[in-house]
Design a protein around this motif. Structure first.
Motif, PDB file in Angstrom:
ATOM      1  N   UNK A 176       0.835  -1.209   0.000  1.00  0.00           N
ATOM      2  CA  UNK A 176       0.000   0.000   0.000  1.00  0.00           C
ATOM      3  C   UNK A 176       0.869   1.260   0.000  1.00  0.00           C
ATOM      4  N   UNK A 177       1.937   1.247   0.757  1.00  0.00           N
ATOM      5  CA  UNK A 177       2.851   2.392   0.770  1.00  0.00           C
ATOM      6  C   UNK A 177       3.443   2.621  -0.626  1.00  0.00           C
ATOM      7  N   UNK A 178       3.876   1.539  -1.281  1.00  0.00           N
ATOM      8  CA  UNK A 178       4.420   1.663  -2.644  1.00  0.00           C
ATOM      9  C   UNK A 178       3.340   2.118  -3.628  1.00  0.00           C
ATOM     10  N   UNK A 179       2.097   1.613  -3.456  1.00  0.00           N
ATOM     11  CA  UNK A 179       1.002   2.023  -4.344  1.00  0.00           C
ATOM     12  C   UNK A 179       0.748   3.523  -4.221  1.00  0.00           C
ATOM     13  N   UNK A 180       0.725   4.014  -2.996  1.00  0.00           N
ATOM     14  CA  UNK A 180       0.494   5.447  -2.792  1.00  0.00           C
ATOM     15  C   UNK A 180       1.631   6.285  -3.379  1.00  0.00           C
ATOM     16  N   UNK A 181       2.860   5.821  -3.223  1.00  0.00           N
ATOM     17  CA  UNK A 181       4.002   6.549  -3.795  1.00  0.00           C
ATOM     18  C   UNK A 181       3.936   6.562  -5.323  1.00  0.00           C
ATOM     19  N   UNK A 182       3.565   5.405  -5.930  1.00  0.00           N
ATOM     20  CA  UNK A 182       3.428   5.337  -7.391  1.00  0.00           C
ATOM     21  C   UNK A 182       2.323   6.269  -7.869  1.00  0.00           C
ATOM     22  N   UNK A 183       1.218   6.300  -7.133  1.00  0.00           N
ATOM     23  CA  UNK A 183       0.097   7.159  -7.521  1.00  0.00           C
ATOM     24  C   UNK A 183       0.499   8.634  -7.459  1.00  0.00           C
ATOM     25  N   UNK A 184       1.183   9.023  -6.413  1.00  0.00           N
ATOM     26  CA  UNK A 184       1.632  10.430  -6.297  1.00  0.00           C
ATOM     27  C   UNK A 184       2.609  10.791  -7.403  1.00  0.00           C
ATOM     28  N   UNK A 185       3.521   9.864  -7.721  1.00  0.00           N
ATOM     29  CA  UNK A 185       4.485  10.121  -8.796  1.00  0.00           C
ATOM     30  C   UNK A 185       3.760  10.249 -10.135  1.00  0.00           C
ATOM     31  N   UNK A 186       2.770   9.380 -10.379  1.00  0.00           N
ATOM     32  CA  UNK A 186       2.011   9.436 -11.626  1.00  0.00           C
ATOM     33  C   UNK A 186       1.254  10.761 -11.723  1.00  0.00           C
ATOM     34  N   UNK A 187       0.607  11.173 -10.629  1.00  0.00           N
ATOM     35  CA  UNK A 187      -0.117  12.443 -10.646  1.00  0.00           C
ATOM     36  C   UNK A 187       0.827  13.620 -10.894  1.00  0.00           C
ATOM     37  N   UNK A 188       1.996  13.572 -10.300  1.00  0.00           N
ATOM     38  CA  UNK A 188       2.977  14.643 -10.515  1.00  0.00           C
ATOM     39  C   UNK A 188       3.381  14.711 -11.986  1.00  0.00           C
ATOM     40  N   UNK A 189       3.620  13.523 -12.591  1.00  0.00           N
ATOM     41  CA  UNK A 189       4.020  13.490 -14.000  1.00  0.00           C
ATOM     42  C   UNK A 189       2.882  13.945 -14.918  1.00  0.00           C
ATOM     43  N   UNK A 190       1.630  13.636 -14.563  1.00  0.00           N
ATOM     44  CA  UNK A 190       0.487  14.096 -15.357  1.00  0.00           C
ATOM     45  C   UNK A 190       0.390  15.615 -15.266  1.00  0.00           C
ATOM     46  N   UNK A 191       0.541  16.156 -14.064  1.00  0.00           N
ATOM     47  CA  UNK A 191       0.448  17.609 -13.875  1.00  0.00           C
ATOM     48  C   UNK A 191       1.533  18.355 -14.640  1.00  0.00           C
ATOM     49  N   UNK A 192       2.710  17.767 -14.727  1.00  0.00           N
ATOM     50  CA  UNK A 192       3.823  18.394 -15.438  1.00  0.00           C
ATOM     51  C   UNK A 192       3.632  18.262 -16.952  1.00  0.00           C
ATOM     52  N   UNK A 193       2.793  17.324 -17.382  1.00  0.00           N
ATOM     53  CA  UNK A 193       2.594  17.091 -18.812  1.00  0.00           C
ATOM     54  C   UNK A 193       3.667  16.206 -19.396  1.00  0.00           C
ATOM     55  N   UNK A 194       4.190  15.320 -18.564  1.00  0.00           N
ATOM     56  CA  UNK A 194       5.322  14.476 -18.929  1.00  0.00           C
ATOM     57  C   UNK A 194       4.887  13.168 -19.585  1.00  0.00           C
ATOM     58  N   UNK A 195       3.560  12.903 -19.653  1.00  0.00           N
ATOM     59  CA  UNK A 195       3.078  11.612 -20.145  1.00  0.00           C
ATOM     60  C   UNK A 195       2.136  11.798 -21.327  1.00  0.00           C
ATOM     61  N   UNK A 196       2.128  10.802 -22.218  1.00  0.00           N
ATOM     62  CA  UNK A 196       1.181  10.824 -23.345  1.00  0.00           C
ATOM     63  C   UNK A 196      -0.189  10.370 -22.837  1.00  0.00           C
ATOM     64  N   UNK A 197      -1.226  10.586 -23.670  1.00  0.00           N
ATOM     65  CA  UNK A 197      -2.575  10.157 -23.298  1.00  0.00           C
ATOM     66  C   UNK A 197      -2.623   8.642 -23.067  1.00  0.00           C
ATOM     67  N   UNK A 198      -1.935   7.870 -23.907  1.00  0.00           N
ATOM     68  CA  UNK A 198      -1.908   6.406 -23.750  1.00  0.00           C
ATOM     69  C   UNK A 198      -1.246   6.011 -22.428  1.00  0.00           C
ATOM     70  N   UNK A 199      -0.169   6.690 -22.081  1.00  0.00           N
ATOM     71  CA  UNK A 199       0.521   6.388 -20.818  1.00  0.00           C
ATOM     72  C   UNK A 199      -0.366   6.720 -19.616  1.00  0.00           C
ATOM     73  N   UNK A 200      -1.078   7.841 -19.706  1.00  0.00           N
ATOM     74  CA  UNK A 200      -1.982   8.221 -18.609  1.00  0.00           C
ATOM     75  C   UNK A 200      -3.087   7.174 -18.463  1.00  0.00           C
ATOM     76  N   UNK A 201      -3.654   6.745 -19.587  1.00  0.00           N
ATOM     77  CA  UNK A 201      -4.697   5.728 -19.558  1.00  0.00           C
ATOM     78  C   UNK A 201      -4.164   4.420 -18.974  1.00  0.00           C
ATOM     79  N   UNK A 202      -2.979   4.023 -19.394  1.00  0.00           N
ATOM     80  CA  UNK A 202      -2.363   2.778 -18.911  1.00  0.00           C
ATOM     81  C   UNK A 202      -2.090   2.838 -17.409  1.00  0.00           C
ATOM     82  N   UNK A 203      -1.571   3.949 -16.930  1.00  0.00           N
ATOM     83  CA  UNK A 203      -1.298   4.103 -15.498  1.00  0.00           C
ATOM     84  C   UNK A 203      -2.600   4.086 -14.699  1.00  0.00           C
ATOM     85  N   UNK A 204      -3.628   4.765 -15.221  1.00  0.00           N
ATOM     86  CA  UNK A 204      -4.914   4.783 -14.534  1.00  0.00           C
ATOM     87  C   UNK A 204      -5.497   3.386 -14.384  1.00  0.00           C
TER      88      UNK A 204
END
Length: 104
Positions: free
Chosen positions: A38-66
């Motif tokens: 759960x700790x790793x899941x929360x860290x991955x989720x925060x990192x993914x949200x940070x990368x989405x906010x920065x615009x560092x990911x493509x639409x496909x990558x965002x969909x895949x991470x979600x």
């Protein structure tokens, strides 16, 4: 801490403090492992949200991470039910540092 000094007193004290039944050991180990997951899941989720906010990911990558995070959440719920645990059981109290996973 008072110590029972009678015959077998220390053994009784240890037995009272440590519940080493097979069921409690399995549940405790499952709780510890799921806490780390759960700790790793929360860290991955925060990192993914940070990368989405920065615009560092493509639409496909965002969909895949979600989808991956949703699947991981479903599997965590299944494991919690299997071991008869709640999300609150994973939030280890670190004493003066507070709860491990935050107040939620």
């Amino acid at each position: 801490m008072p110590v029972d000094e009678g015959p077998g007193g220390n053994e009784h004290e240890l037995t009272r403090r440590i519940d080493a039944s097979p069921e409690s050991v399995e549940r405790g180990l499952a709780s510890l492992v799921l806490t780390i997951v759960e700790l790793l899941r929360q860290l991955m989720e925060r990192q993914a949200l940070r990368r989405v906010e920065v615009g560092d990911l493509s639409e496909d990558q965002i969909e895949n991470i979600g989808q991956t995070l949703m699947l991981l959440d479903e599997k965590m719920q299944e494991l919690l039910e299997h071991f008869d645990l709640t999300p609150a059981d994973l939030n280890i109290d670190l004493g003066p540092l507070g709860p491990l996973l935050g107040p939620d």
